[in-house]
Design a protein around this motif. Sequence first.
Motif, PDB file in Angstrom:
ATOM      1  N   ILE A  67       0.816  -1.221   0.000  1.00 29.46           N
ATOM      2  CA  ILE A  67       0.000   0.000   0.000  1.00 29.46           C
ATOM      3  C   ILE A  67       0.852   1.275   0.000  1.00 29.46           C
ATOM      4  O   ILE A  67       0.509   2.242  -0.682  1.00 29.46           O
ATOM      5  CB  ILE A  67      -0.966  -0.005   1.213  1.00 29.46           C
ATOM      6  N   CYS A  68       1.944   1.284   0.762  1.00 29.27           N
ATOM      7  CA  CYS A  68       2.629   2.556   1.019  1.00 29.27           C
ATOM      8  C   CYS A  68       3.848   2.778   0.141  1.00 29.27           C
ATOM      9  O   CYS A  68       4.447   1.832  -0.376  1.00 29.27           O
ATOM     10  CB  CYS A  68       3.061   2.620   2.474  1.00 29.27           C
ATOM     11  N   THR A  69       4.206   4.042   0.003  1.00 25.21           N
ATOM     12  CA  THR A  69       5.403   4.398  -0.756  1.00 25.21           C
ATOM     13  C   THR A  69       6.506   4.883   0.179  1.00 25.21           C
ATOM     14  O   THR A  69       7.680   4.663  -0.069  1.00 25.21           O
ATOM     15  CB  THR A  69       5.082   5.517  -1.757  1.00 25.21           C
ATOM     16  N   HIS A  70       6.103   5.566   1.232  1.00 27.62           N
ATOM     17  CA  HIS A  70       7.073   6.086   2.191  1.00 27.62           C
ATOM     18  C   HIS A  70       6.691   5.642   3.592  1.00 27.62           C
ATOM     19  O   HIS A  70       5.569   5.206   3.826  1.00 27.62           O
ATOM     20  CB  HIS A  70       7.122   7.614   2.138  1.00 27.62           C
ATOM     21  N   GLY A  71       7.625   5.820   4.502  1.00 26.44           N
ATOM     22  CA  GLY A  71       7.305   5.437   5.872  1.00 26.44           C
ATOM     23  C   GLY A  71       8.290   5.998   6.857  1.00 26.44           C
ATOM     24  O   GLY A  71       9.267   6.669   6.495  1.00 26.44           O
ATOM     25  N   ALA A  72       7.972   5.741   8.129  1.00 23.71           N
ATOM     26  CA  ALA A  72       8.865   6.157   9.200  1.00 23.71           C
ATOM     27  C   ALA A  72       8.840   5.085  10.265  1.00 23.71           C
ATOM     28  O   ALA A  72       7.852   4.355  10.393  1.00 23.71           O
ATOM     29  CB  ALA A  72       8.428   7.495   9.778  1.00 23.71           C
ATOM     30  N   CYS A  73       9.918   4.997  11.002  1.00 27.93           N
ATOM     31  CA  CYS A  73       9.967   4.022  12.077  1.00 27.93           C
ATOM     32  C   CYS A  73      10.173   4.744  13.402  1.00 27.93           C
ATOM     33  O   CYS A  73      11.073   5.577  13.541  1.00 27.93           O
ATOM     34  CB  CYS A  73      11.098   3.029  11.811  1.00 27.93           C
ATOM     35  N   LEU A  74       9.292   4.458  14.333  1.00 25.45           N
ATOM     36  CA  LEU A  74       9.377   5.069  15.661  1.00 25.45           C
ATOM     37  C   LEU A  74      10.140   4.132  16.593  1.00 25.45           C
ATOM     38  O   LEU A  74       9.850   2.938  16.645  1.00 25.45           O
ATOM     39  CB  LEU A  74       7.978   5.254  16.236  1.00 25.45           C
ATOM     40  N   VAL A  75      11.098   4.692  17.299  1.00 30.52           N
ATOM     41  CA  VAL A  75      11.771   3.910  18.333  1.00 30.52           C
ATOM     42  C   VAL A  75      11.740   4.731  19.611  1.00 30.52           C
ATOM     43  O   VAL A  75      12.267   5.840  19.645  1.00 30.52           O
ATOM     44  CB  VAL A  75      13.230   3.580  17.944  1.00 30.52           C
ATOM     45  N   ALA A  92      13.168   7.239  14.223  1.00 29.39           N
ATOM     46  CA  ALA A  92      14.521   6.745  14.019  1.00 29.39           C
ATOM     47  C   ALA A  92      14.925   6.879  12.557  1.00 29.39           C
ATOM     48  O   ALA A  92      16.094   7.099  12.246  1.00 29.39           O
ATOM     49  CB  ALA A  92      14.623   5.302  14.475  1.00 29.39           C
ATOM     50  N   LEU A  93      13.955   6.711  11.666  1.00 27.29           N
ATOM     51  CA  LEU A  93      14.275   6.756  10.232  1.00 27.29           C
ATOM     52  C   LEU A  93      13.038   7.142   9.437  1.00 27.29           C
ATOM     53  O   LEU A  93      11.944   6.673   9.712  1.00 27.29           O
ATOM     54  CB  LEU A  93      14.779   5.372   9.779  1.00 27.29           C
ATOM     55  N   THR A  94      13.214   8.010   8.458  1.00 30.10           N
ATOM     56  CA  THR A  94      12.145   8.331   7.515  1.00 30.10           C
ATOM     57  C   THR A  94      12.681   8.112   6.113  1.00 30.10           C
ATOM     58  O   THR A  94      13.837   8.428   5.861  1.00 30.10           O
ATOM     59  CB  THR A  94      11.714   9.811   7.612  1.00 30.10           C
ATOM     60  N   GLY A  95      11.854   7.599   5.221  1.00 30.82           N
ATOM     61  CA  GLY A  95      12.342   7.411   3.865  1.00 30.82           C
ATOM     62  C   GLY A  95      11.450   6.508   3.059  1.00 30.82           C
ATOM     63  O   GLY A  95      10.313   6.245   3.449  1.00 30.82           O
ATOM     64  N   PRO A  96      11.953   6.026   1.909  1.00 29.73           N
ATOM     65  CA  PRO A  96      11.169   5.114   1.082  1.00 29.73           C
ATOM     66  C   PRO A  96      10.831   3.847   1.855  1.00 29.73           C
ATOM     67  O   PRO A  96      11.613   3.427   2.715  1.00 29.73           O
ATOM     68  CB  PRO A  96      12.106   4.807  -0.093  1.00 29.73           C
ATOM     69  N   ILE A  97       9.714   3.251   1.519  1.00 38.31           N
ATOM     70  CA  ILE A  97       9.163   2.159   2.310  1.00 38.31           C
ATOM     71  C   ILE A  97      10.142   0.992   2.484  1.00 38.31           C
ATOM     72  O   ILE A  97      10.262   0.441   3.572  1.00 38.31           O
ATOM     73  CB  ILE A  97       7.810   1.691   1.720  1.00 38.31           C
ATOM     74  N   ASP A  98      10.877   0.631   1.410  1.00 40.17           N
ATOM     75  CA  ASP A  98      11.759  -0.531   1.508  1.00 40.17           C
ATOM     76  C   ASP A  98      12.872  -0.333   2.535  1.00 40.17           C
ATOM     77  O   ASP A  98      13.188  -1.224   3.312  1.00 40.17           O
ATOM     78  CB  ASP A  98      12.361  -0.851   0.136  1.00 40.17           C
ATOM     79  N   GLU A  99      13.437   0.880   2.536  1.00 40.09           N
ATOM     80  CA  GLU A  99      14.502   1.194   3.490  1.00 40.09           C
ATOM     81  C   GLU A  99      13.988   1.104   4.917  1.00 40.09           C
ATOM     82  O   GLU A  99      14.619   0.499   5.785  1.00 40.09           O
ATOM     83  CB  GLU A  99      14.997   2.626   3.258  1.00 40.09           C
ATOM     84  N   VAL A 100      12.834   1.737   5.144  1.00 36.19           N
ATOM     85  CA  VAL A 100      12.298   1.791   6.509  1.00 36.19           C
ATOM     86  C   VAL A 100      11.901   0.392   6.975  1.00 36.19           C
ATOM     87  O   VAL A 100      12.154   0.009   8.121  1.00 36.19           O
ATOM     88  CB  VAL A 100      11.103   2.764   6.608  1.00 36.19           C
ATOM     89  N   ALA A 101      11.332  -0.385   6.058  1.00 39.25           N
ATOM     90  CA  ALA A 101      10.922  -1.743   6.413  1.00 39.25           C
ATOM     91  C   ALA A 101      12.137  -2.587   6.782  1.00 39.25           C
ATOM     92  O   ALA A 101      12.115  -3.355   7.758  1.00 39.25           O
ATOM     93  CB  ALA A 101      10.156  -2.376   5.261  1.00 39.25           C
ATOM     94  N   ALA A 102      13.228  -2.415   6.033  1.00 42.05           N
ATOM     95  CA  ALA A 102      14.452  -3.160   6.321  1.00 42.05           C
ATOM     96  C   ALA A 102      14.993  -2.771   7.691  1.00 42.05           C
ATOM     97  O   ALA A 102      15.409  -3.621   8.491  1.00 42.05           O
ATOM     98  CB  ALA A 102      15.490  -2.881   5.234  1.00 42.05           C
ATOM     99  N   LEU A 121      15.588  -4.248  13.683  1.00 48.97           N
ATOM    100  CA  LEU A 121      15.420  -4.011  15.128  1.00 48.97           C
ATOM    101  C   LEU A 121      15.230  -5.318  15.895  1.00 48.97           C
ATOM    102  O   LEU A 121      15.483  -5.391  17.080  1.00 48.97           O
ATOM    103  CB  LEU A 121      14.191  -3.122  15.386  1.00 48.97           C
ATOM    104  N   PHE A 122      14.754  -6.330  15.165  1.00 49.42           N
ATOM    105  CA  PHE A 122      14.430  -7.580  15.854  1.00 49.42           C
ATOM    106  C   PHE A 122      15.545  -8.618  15.724  1.00 49.42           C
ATOM    107  O   PHE A 122      15.389  -9.742  16.154  1.00 49.42           O
ATOM    108  CB  PHE A 122      13.118  -8.155  15.301  1.00 49.42           C
TER     109      PHE A 122
END
Lengths: 256, 245
Positions: free
Chosen positions: B215-223, B228-238, B243-244
């Motif tokens: 669904i998404c093109t961009h994203g952010a990860c909250l820590v 912690a990171l904002t950017g294209p979805i693949d980068e943020v997902a990686a 983190l795990f």
Amino acid sequence: MISIHALKNFPNLVTAVAVKNMKMKYKNSALGFVWSLLHPLAYLIIFTIVFSNAFPDIERYSLFALIGLMFWTYFNNTINQMMLSIINNASVLKTIAIPKLLFPFSALAAELFTFLLSFIPFFGLMIFFGLNFSSELLLLIPAVIIFSVFSFGAGLFLCTLNVFFRDIGLLWNTLSPAIFYFTPIAYSSKMIPEKYHLIITLNPLYHYIEFMRIILYQNAVPGIQMWLITIGMALCAALIGLLVYHKLKKNFVSFY
Amino acid sequence: MQSTVIKIENLYVDFYIQNQRINSFKDLIMSFGMVSPFEKKKILKGVSLDIKKGECFALMGKNGSGKSTLLRTLAGIITPSSGAIKVEGRIAPMLSIGAGIELELSGYDNIKLIATLMGMNSKEIKETTTFVEQFSELSKADLNMQVKRYSAGMTARLGFSISVAKTPDILIVDEALSVGDIGFQEKCAHRINEIKKSGCSIIYVSHSLVELKRICTHGACLVDGKIALTGPIDEVAAYYESLFH
């Protein structure tokens, strides 16, 4: 972030939630609304049997007691419903951005509507018990408004604190029967010894019940002092309730 | 250059929570006022984000990292302690499916009630009712029944249908798609796509990376309350996955 649209929409919201409250209150009950009449009626029967002989000085005792009971029931129901209004609607308040005041306000609206509706059969009963008709009865309209403002303030105050300390609700459940007997509902304030009069006058409900009785029982116009006391207390209660609510509402969300 | 519909600057959100030692009046009185009954807990610690018009933005983060708090603050449910939020347009928060549904009322009564609470006028409520009748696939008999007699899936269908009835400017979705059976899940995904195509911005929270990537093109990860990171979805997902490990 409450928009102007939300404010304009407030009356619609209050109606919707108040109707829901009433539906929920009498859900799955065969008698429904009749229950709100049966409660004061049961007390009235007990009082009439027990006290009308004990207090022979009070003429038309049933009328005298019924007036007190009706307004007490309205007050007590309003406080009970308002106190739970915010915590019971926590799931809505956590998901939709609406003014939180909607829920206590709707609780009052639902109780006021029930009270006004109960007035129709009770009015018949009051006539039966010897109510006299006079133009003074019209003063009941401002009297009910003043009393509602007072109930709203007291209810909002308790409702706000109840979000943080559920002790408030439990405390009210414990205290309300005591307040009921402390207020001259079943008896006349004239029966209380002079030395305790100061204590009695500290109870706001005393003033409101007396106020209603002057209008409904004595068919008289309450004196200017009575008006000032009742209006003053109502405004104070509303002001304190709103101030406490506004001061604390932003912290509600982690306590639902 | 797309215009920004949501601009969050340096957002802080604190909660007051009960001091663990003080849970009742008794404890409060026994502490003789030496201990404050409440303590402050910082949830969001300086979050800044820009979300563009028509963008579908994924929000990731471990449990308790502040995702839902951020969404609620955006929706205007939580007042921030400091920082600024600028929102352009009508936000439709879908924070939890079925919130506000009264089990004792019928499906129709619930549609009316929730739609009113969402700020709809009578015309919009009628449209919503028609939409729910079609979209939820619940029959008129079902909708006339008290919701307490619904199955969990039926309740979810009702809740979801009400919240997507009107096309908003910004849609906030908090793990809402895992409702109903496979058929209904597909329908929900389809509806989200429809809303997206209408030019609406979407903020999407989910733990399903497959869904987010679709669904998404961009994203952010909250820590821990910070981005912690904002950017294209693949980068943020990686990054989120890392983190795990």
